[in-house]
Scaffold this active site. Sequence first.
Site, PDB file in Angstrom:
ATOM      1  CB  THR A  80      -0.937   0.013   1.222  1.00 50.74           C
ATOM      2  OG1 THR A  80      -0.146  -0.042   2.404  1.00 50.74           O
ATOM      3  CG2 THR A  80      -1.906  -1.158   1.181  1.00 50.74           C
TER       4      THR A  80
ATOM      5  CG  HIS B  98      10.046  -3.255   2.868  1.00 56.73           C
ATOM      6  ND1 HIS B  98       9.708  -4.063   3.929  1.00 56.73           N
ATOM      7  CD2 HIS B  98       9.991  -1.977   3.342  1.00 56.73           C
ATOM      8  CE1 HIS B  98       9.463  -3.321   4.998  1.00 56.73           C
ATOM      9  NE2 HIS B  98       9.642  -2.050   4.664  1.00 56.73           N
TER      10      HIS B  98
END
Length: 173
Positions: A33, A48
């Site tokens: 998101t 990430h």
Amino acid sequence: MRHLVIGGARSGKSRFAQDLALAHSGEVCLIVTAEVLDAEMAERVAKHRAERPANWRVVEAPLALPAAIRSEAQAGACVLVDCLTLWLSNILCTQPDTLPAQLEDLSAAVASAQGTLLMVSNEVGWSIVPENKLARLFRDEQGRLNQQLARLCDKVTLVAAGLPLHLKTGAAR
């Protein structure tokens, strides 16, 4: 199986949820998101990406999270949402008037999810009362969102200092 993983910033909640997804025998879909709006966020996203398996399919849903869950959370699937907090922030900052409908839509999508749905969210209510209206609204809405999804989930785990505390281990109520 629906599983909500909550915790504070840098608590280890995302790592815990990723480990759960890694234990899944089939494909994993990661719904992200975050939006890359500056260099610092670009660095976070790159980190990430480097930490997760390259074979995970990634769906970007900074605003359309309910639709992404409906599309991906099918029988036999493993879907990891990281994170609900950024999604809520995105809605509050870009479409605040739609928040009640968006929350209802998200709850319906989660309730109808099949397969394994893992959702990561921040616990933000353990600090001082924020000094401005938007920050107080965000804190309040995040708390309500976590409560609503915890009711819908079969499992809820609080992660602190990298350690999981299982708050709910049975069926959704």
